[in-house]
Write a protein that holds these residues in place. Structure first.
Motif, PDB file in Angstrom:
ATOM      1  N   THR A 376      59.712  83.819  42.022  1.00 34.24           N
ATOM      2  CA  THR A 376      58.792  82.675  42.019  1.00 34.24           C
ATOM      3  C   THR A 376      57.348  83.162  42.114  1.00 34.24           C
ATOM      4  OG1 THR A 376      60.494  81.417  43.168  1.00 34.24           O
ATOM      5  CG2 THR A 376      58.276  80.481  43.158  1.00 34.24           C
ATOM      6  N   ALA A 377      57.131  84.134  42.996  1.00 35.74           N
ATOM      7  CA  ALA A 377      55.766  84.661  43.140  1.00 35.74           C
ATOM      8  C   ALA A 377      55.274  85.253  41.819  1.00 35.74           C
ATOM      9  CB  ALA A 377      55.724  85.723  44.242  1.00 35.74           C
ATOM     10  N   TYR A 378      56.097  86.077  41.172  1.00 37.13           N
ATOM     11  CA  TYR A 378      55.674  86.706  39.914  1.00 37.13           C
ATOM     12  C   TYR A 378      55.419  85.648  38.833  1.00 37.13           C
ATOM     13  CZ  TYR A 378      56.442  91.661  41.218  1.00 37.13           C
ATOM     14  OH  TYR A 378      56.358  92.917  41.760  1.00 37.13           O
ATOM     15  N   ARG A 379      56.284  84.631  38.764  1.00 32.05           N
ATOM     16  CA  ARG A 379      56.107  83.596  37.732  1.00 32.05           C
ATOM     17  C   ARG A 379      54.750  82.912  37.889  1.00 32.05           C
ATOM     18  NH1 ARG A 379      56.958  78.310  37.867  1.00 32.05           N
ATOM     19  NH2 ARG A 379      58.248  78.316  39.741  1.00 32.05           N
ATOM     20  N   LEU A 380      54.422  82.531  39.128  1.00 35.98           N
ATOM     21  CA  LEU A 380      53.166  81.820  39.347  1.00 35.98           C
ATOM     22  C   LEU A 380      51.958  82.760  39.231  1.00 35.98           C
ATOM     23  CD1 LEU A 380      54.347  79.573  42.308  1.00 35.98           C
ATOM     24  CD2 LEU A 380      53.804  78.815  39.976  1.00 35.98           C
ATOM     25  N   LEU A 381      52.133  83.998  39.674  1.00 38.79           N
ATOM     26  CA  LEU A 381      51.003  84.938  39.635  1.00 38.79           C
ATOM     27  C   LEU A 381      50.636  85.339  38.207  1.00 38.79           C
ATOM     28  CD1 LEU A 381      51.840  87.188  42.706  1.00 38.79           C
ATOM     29  CD2 LEU A 381      49.791  85.757  42.439  1.00 38.79           C
ATOM     30  N   LYS A 382      51.638  85.392  37.329  1.00 40.39           N
ATOM     31  CA  LYS A 382      51.360  85.762  35.935  1.00 40.39           C
ATOM     32  C   LYS A 382      50.217  84.918  35.371  1.00 40.39           C
ATOM     33  CE  LYS A 382      55.556  87.587  33.951  1.00 40.39           C
ATOM     34  NZ  LYS A 382      56.769  87.240  33.198  1.00 40.39           N
ATOM     35  N   GLY A 383      50.322  83.616  35.597  1.00 41.52           N
ATOM     36  CA  GLY A 383      49.302  82.710  35.085  1.00 41.52           C
ATOM     37  C   GLY A 383      47.960  82.895  35.776  1.00 41.52           C
ATOM     38  N   LEU A 440      37.619  77.373  42.883  1.00 41.47           N
ATOM     39  CA  LEU A 440      37.481  77.229  41.431  1.00 41.47           C
ATOM     40  C   LEU A 440      36.129  76.647  41.064  1.00 41.47           C
ATOM     41  CD1 LEU A 440      40.925  75.633  40.494  1.00 41.47           C
ATOM     42  CD2 LEU A 440      40.182  77.986  40.057  1.00 41.47           C
ATOM     43  N   ALA A 441      35.692  75.666  41.838  1.00 40.26           N
ATOM     44  CA  ALA A 441      34.421  74.990  41.598  1.00 40.26           C
ATOM     45  C   ALA A 441      34.018  74.402  42.945  1.00 40.26           C
ATOM     46  CB  ALA A 441      34.607  73.887  40.566  1.00 40.26           C
ATOM     47  N   MET A 476      49.093  77.758  36.377  1.00 36.50           N
ATOM     48  CA  MET A 476      48.120  78.132  35.358  1.00 36.50           C
ATOM     49  C   MET A 476      48.896  78.682  34.167  1.00 36.50           C
ATOM     50  SD  MET A 476      45.023  77.555  36.540  1.00 36.50           S
ATOM     51  CE  MET A 476      44.047  78.442  35.345  1.00 36.50           C
ATOM     52  N   VAL A 477      48.618  78.136  32.989  1.00 42.18           N
ATOM     53  CA  VAL A 477      49.253  78.631  31.778  1.00 42.18           C
ATOM     54  C   VAL A 477      48.144  78.922  30.776  1.00 42.18           C
ATOM     55  CG1 VAL A 477      50.885  78.130  29.903  1.00 42.18           C
ATOM     56  CG2 VAL A 477      51.342  77.257  32.200  1.00 42.18           C
ATOM     57  N   ALA A 478      48.118  80.160  30.315  1.00 43.46           N
ATOM     58  CA  ALA A 478      47.102  80.595  29.347  1.00 43.46           C
ATOM     59  C   ALA A 478      45.697  80.128  29.755  1.00 43.46           C
ATOM     60  CB  ALA A 478      47.459  80.106  27.942  1.00 43.46           C
ATOM     61  N   GLY A 479      45.390  80.329  31.018  1.00 44.56           N
ATOM     62  CA  GLY A 479      44.035  80.038  31.481  1.00 44.56           C
ATOM     63  C   GLY A 479      43.766  78.572  31.802  1.00 44.56           C
ATOM     64  N   HIS A 480      44.772  77.698  31.635  1.00 44.64           N
ATOM     65  CA  HIS A 480      44.551  76.275  31.914  1.00 44.64           C
ATOM     66  C   HIS A 480      45.504  75.771  32.979  1.00 44.64           C
ATOM     67  CE1 HIS A 480      41.760  75.856  28.635  1.00 44.64           C
ATOM     68  NE2 HIS A 480      42.581  76.616  27.927  1.00 44.64           N
ATOM     69  N   TRP A 481      45.007  74.871  33.807  1.00 40.92           N
ATOM     70  CA  TRP A 481      45.837  74.261  34.835  1.00 40.92           C
ATOM     71  C   TRP A 481      46.795  73.262  34.205  1.00 40.92           C
ATOM     72  CZ3 TRP A 481      47.563  74.920  39.481  1.00 40.92           C
ATOM     73  CH2 TRP A 481      48.115  73.841  40.193  1.00 40.92           C
TER      74      TRP A 481
END
Ligand code: N0T
Length: 511
Positions: A376-383, A440-441, A476-481
């Motif tokens: 789970t950690a790796y999946r979320l961290l990838k993004g 993030l902002a 995060m997927v390809a730089g987008h939430w």
């Protein structure tokens, strides 16, 4: 551009295919890469289920040079092809002259050559470790390694599947505090090497005192590794690193003196020596099976402004350590050992290892949850890599970890409020609480963590109350939430991440 390291003010980035990269990796067992059939059946399905982006796998000298000067790179070619198929990067481990302070991977023809010099303990007994003073053996290793690097270049220069190479594995000498194949008095009585201390005629003994033997061994091993690394780098200049078997922490019972850990290896105390003597080695990396993870990582990071953890125990605390390390340092790579066993054998630290380290097994034995938690950690961290890699030193990132059971939490100042992070691991059986918050902002944050509960507080006693404007699950997927559930009502009363790592986005406001 080839994979390379880029020095930053507060860290180092690993650039792969022209972008900062973090290796979310697993290291396979020592023998797995000798058999493609075994890799296909038992290894790839298991490691891919962990969501790795990098596989750490050995290359064996005895297999690539079975006969002197006759090279066979079939095992290497298989790894490169299979890694590409699985769309992961590779870190290769050169099991050459030394592997865990022994010479077990040396080809038969050199092991049995009467000219080979084996290390000796104090009584003159030979150890199954070739002496770091055997220059002929070192030269042969350098030749084999340079062939390997030339071969990787030829196969991979345009794709860069192989991103780093480890030179040897956990060097140093075990079961002796000095290699008595060498005359100790003569060696330590000569002037200390100029690479370690310029302009001195002092002897090793006079200059280093008590530490002279270990420093001398470190000098010999680092010199040997430098010869090998430089020869490989001339063929193909990938980032090269060495890994270190750690000295046992001094507050756990049982002695810890040179020779109970591989003496002369790049332990915390020997990092400086290795840096001076082995400039072709880009990074020195701790293998962390000891319980004081953050002490070890601090010690390596502070000495070289970079950190990679090429081995760590296959157990739940590794997941907490990963989360902290990725938020706190410019972490380049994280790689638990025995990666193909996360889902097949319950995650337990090796009992032999715990015994040798004199550690209570309960500190490590965390049941079988480590696989799902790491996956789970790796999946979320990838993004998150595009947001994190090369930016981990930034003031917008706040990381935390419970290092002792009594740790209750931390308070972090964020935008318009304070955040109180409660460490919520309920029992010693759960992963230690850990996490990081990324700004993030203005007043908008990502929190990634395990076993934590977050409470917002006004920034001062007189400030207006602070509330959650929005709380979202997602990734995060390809730089987008990509938003999942929007948490409101009952689900919004606390910001909470449980026993599996999770990612939340939240926005705060004052009212
Ligand atoms: C590691 C691994 C593998 C007596 C052990 C850890 C790997 C090597 N060594 O499973 O063999 O190739 O780098 C050493 C841990 C020290 C504990 C004391 C053990």
């Amino acid at each position: 551009m080839l994979p390379h390291l880029e020095k930053r003010e507060n860290g180092t980035a690993l650039i792969v295919n022209d972008k900062p990269f973090i290796g979310l990796a697993g290291e396979i067992h020592n023998s797995s890469a000798s058999d493609p059939g075994y890799m296909e059946e038992k290894v790839w399905p298991q490691v891919m289920a962990l969501n790795i982006n990098t596989l750490v796998a050995p290359v064996y000298w005895e297999m690539i040079e079975p006969e002197k000067t006759k090279f066979d790179f079939a095992t290497v070619d298989y790894l490169i092809t299979a890694a590409r198929e699985h769309q992961v990067k590779l870190v290769l481990l050169w099991f050459g002259l030394w592997k865990n302070a022994g010479s077990t991977y040396v080809p038969e023809w050199l092991k049995t050559d009467p000219a080979t010099i084996y290390s000796q303990d104090q009584t003159g007994r030979h150890l199954l470790a070739i002496s770091p003073a055997d220059h002929r053996a070192i030269g042969l290793d350098a030749t084999a390694f340079s062939h390997l690097m030339a071969h990787i270049k030829q196969r991979d220069e345009t794709e860069n599947t192989v991103i780093m190479v480890q030179v040897e594995n956990e060097t140093g000498l075990l079961n002796a505090d000095f290699d008595h194949a060498i005359d100790e008095d003569q060696a330590l009585g000569q002037p200390v090497a100029a690479s370690l201390a310029e302009d001195t005629q002092q002897s090793w003994r006079a200059y280093f005192g008590e530490a002279a033997k270990e420093q001398y061994m470190a000098y010999l091993f680092a010199s040997a590794v430098e010869t090998v690394a430089a020869a490989g780098k001339r063929e193909y200049p990938l980032p090269l690193y060495v890994n270190a078997w750690q000295q046992k922490p001094l507050d756990v019972p049982g002695a810890s003196f040179p020779g109970t850990y591989p003496t002369g290896g790049p332990t915390v105390k020997m990092v400086k020596t290795w840096q001076k003597v082995a400039p072709s080695i880009d990074l020195i990396a701790p293998d962390i099976y000891v319980p004081n993870f953050t002490e070890v990582t601090d010690a390596y990071f502070s000495q070289q402004n970079a950190l990679l953890v090429p081995e760590t125990a296959r157990a739940l605390p590794a997941v907490s350590n990963l989360i902290y390390a990725i938020g706190h340092y410019d972490l380049l790579l994280f790689s638990p050992f025995g990666a193909e066993d996360f889902f097949t054998t319950p995650a337990k630290a090796d009992p032999q290892m715990l015994k040798a380290l004199a550690i209570d097994p309960r500190a490590f034995d965390q049941g079988g949850q480590a696989g799902p938690a790491l996956a789970t950690a790796y999946r979320l961290l990838k993004g998150l890599i595009p947001l994190l890699a090369g930016n981990q030193d930034s003031s917008r990132l706040h990381a935390f970890i419970a290092t002792k059971p009594a740790d209750e939490g931390v308070r972090v100042r964020l935008g318009n409020c304070n955040v109180v992070v409660h460490f919520a691991a309920l029992t010693g059986e759960q992963a230690p609480s850990a996490g990081f918050i990324l700004e993030l902002a203005a007043n908008e944050f990502l929190v990634f963590g395990i076993n934590i509960r977050i409470v917002l507080e006004p920034s001062s006693a007189t400030a207006r109350p602070v509330g959650l404007l929005k709380l979202e699950e997602g990734e995060m997927v390809a730089g987008h939430w990509q938003s999942g559930r929007i948490l409101n009502g009952d689900e919004q009363t606390v910001i909470q991440l449980g026993q599996l790592p999770g990612l939340l986005k939240f926005k705060t406001f004052t009212y």
